[in-house]
Design a protein around this motif. Sequence first.
Motif, PDB file in Angstrom:
ATOM      1  N   VAL A 138     -42.781  97.947 -39.272  1.00 28.69           N
ATOM      2  CA  VAL A 138     -43.175  98.947 -38.270  1.00 28.69           C
ATOM      3  C   VAL A 138     -41.933  99.561 -37.626  1.00 28.69           C
ATOM      4  CG1 VAL A 138     -44.312  99.274 -36.047  1.00 28.69           C
ATOM      5  CG2 VAL A 138     -45.430  97.925 -37.826  1.00 28.69           C
ATOM      6  N   ALA A 139     -40.993  98.711 -37.213  1.00 24.47           N
ATOM      7  CA  ALA A 139     -39.795  99.210 -36.528  1.00 24.47           C
ATOM      8  C   ALA A 139     -38.960 100.103 -37.449  1.00 24.47           C
ATOM      9  CB  ALA A 139     -38.960  98.038 -36.028  1.00 24.47           C
ATOM     10  N   SER A 140     -38.713  99.650 -38.675  1.00 23.20           N
ATOM     11  CA  SER A 140     -37.918 100.459 -39.603  1.00 23.20           C
ATOM     12  C   SER A 140     -38.675 101.712 -40.022  1.00 23.20           C
ATOM     13  CB  SER A 140     -37.525  99.640 -40.834  1.00 23.20           C
ATOM     14  OG  SER A 140     -38.676  99.140 -41.516  1.00 23.20           O
ATOM     15  N   PRO A 147     -36.444 109.983 -36.867  1.00 21.92           N
ATOM     16  CA  PRO A 147     -35.023 109.641 -36.735  1.00 21.92           C
ATOM     17  C   PRO A 147     -34.308 110.380 -35.612  1.00 21.92           C
ATOM     18  CG  PRO A 147     -35.384 111.086 -38.613  1.00 21.92           C
ATOM     19  CD  PRO A 147     -36.741 110.718 -38.105  1.00 21.92           C
ATOM     20  N   VAL A 148     -34.857 111.526 -35.162  1.00 18.74           N
ATOM     21  CA  VAL A 148     -34.242 112.264 -34.057  1.00 18.74           C
ATOM     22  C   VAL A 148     -34.765 111.748 -32.722  1.00 18.74           C
ATOM     23  CG1 VAL A 148     -33.944 114.525 -32.978  1.00 18.74           C
ATOM     24  CG2 VAL A 148     -33.878 114.319 -35.468  1.00 18.74           C
ATOM     25  N   GLN A 149     -36.094 111.712 -32.594  1.00 14.36           N
ATOM     26  CA  GLN A 149     -36.704 111.247 -31.347  1.00 14.36           C
ATOM     27  C   GLN A 149     -36.371 109.785 -31.060  1.00 14.36           C
ATOM     28  OE1 GLN A 149     -38.089 112.851 -33.818  1.00 14.36           O
ATOM     29  NE2 GLN A 149     -39.589 114.394 -33.136  1.00 14.36           N
ATOM     30  N   LEU A 150     -36.288 108.983 -32.117  1.00 12.66           N
ATOM     31  CA  LEU A 150     -35.979 107.553 -31.964  1.00 12.66           C
ATOM     32  C   LEU A 150     -34.604 107.256 -32.561  1.00 12.66           C
ATOM     33  CD1 LEU A 150     -39.467 106.054 -32.973  1.00 12.66           C
ATOM     34  CD2 LEU A 150     -38.545 106.333 -30.659  1.00 12.66           C
ATOM     35  N   ALA A 155     -30.288 104.186 -35.274  1.00 15.66           N
ATOM     36  CA  ALA A 155     -28.910 103.683 -35.196  1.00 15.66           C
ATOM     37  C   ALA A 155     -28.882 102.161 -35.246  1.00 15.66           C
ATOM     38  CB  ALA A 155     -28.249 104.189 -33.916  1.00 15.66           C
ATOM     39  N   LEU A 156     -29.908 101.521 -34.655  1.00 18.15           N
ATOM     40  CA  LEU A 156     -29.983 100.063 -34.661  1.00 18.15           C
ATOM     41  C   LEU A 156     -30.089  99.531 -36.088  1.00 18.15           C
ATOM     42  CD1 LEU A 156     -30.186  97.594 -32.734  1.00 18.15           C
ATOM     43  CD2 LEU A 156     -32.668  97.833 -32.876  1.00 18.15           C
TER      44      LEU A 156
END
Length: 216
Positions: A138-140, A147-150, A155-156
């Motif tokens: 879910v996280a990935s 990728p922009v909003q989160l 980056a993590l």
Amino acid sequence: MSDSQAIVLVHPVVVRVTHWINAFAMICMLMSGWAIYNASPIFPFHFPVWATVGGWLGGSIAWHFAAMWLLCANGLLYLAYGVTSGHLRRKLLPVRARDVARDAALALRFRLPHESGRYNAVQRALYLSVLLLGALLVASGLSIWKPVQLSWLTALFGGFDFARRVHFVAMVGVAGFVVVHLLLVLLVPRTLPPMFTGRTRRRAHRTDEASNRARV
């Protein structure tokens, strides 16, 4: 005191319902995810078309997101029930490395006893692992989707491209769990009916029969 056979409830209705919803959602996510992967592969291979759903990229993405929301909602329901009822603590804990190694060795020699509703150390480790893999998926997946909003989440994971690889590896882990799960059902088929009925016959102590016997 002598033992006797009793019909006992081993899988509550919430566990059964969430199990089958999870199975449906996971299969949809895997097959739609493979179609999305085929549109932009990160490794030098493709998944066969017959193993995908959606028909085209847009359709596969729609399947993937629909299955994702279903899986997340169902997973939260299972976790809420598991924590509040004590189901997770009773069924999946504790997990000790020495117990997993012992039961794995017995399983490889086909000497590991199995009783419906009671998980051995290998099963407990596998179930906990797939829960963690689900959270990683879910996280990935969110980091790839937004990728922009989160950007902090992307980056993590080391950036968009590496997040895709993490997502793929987590998917392989879940797919491996599904394969092992199905193999165990084939090896011990008596574990399947209780996942529909919730009940099984178990050797019970007479003094405990009244409290353990399920209503039919």
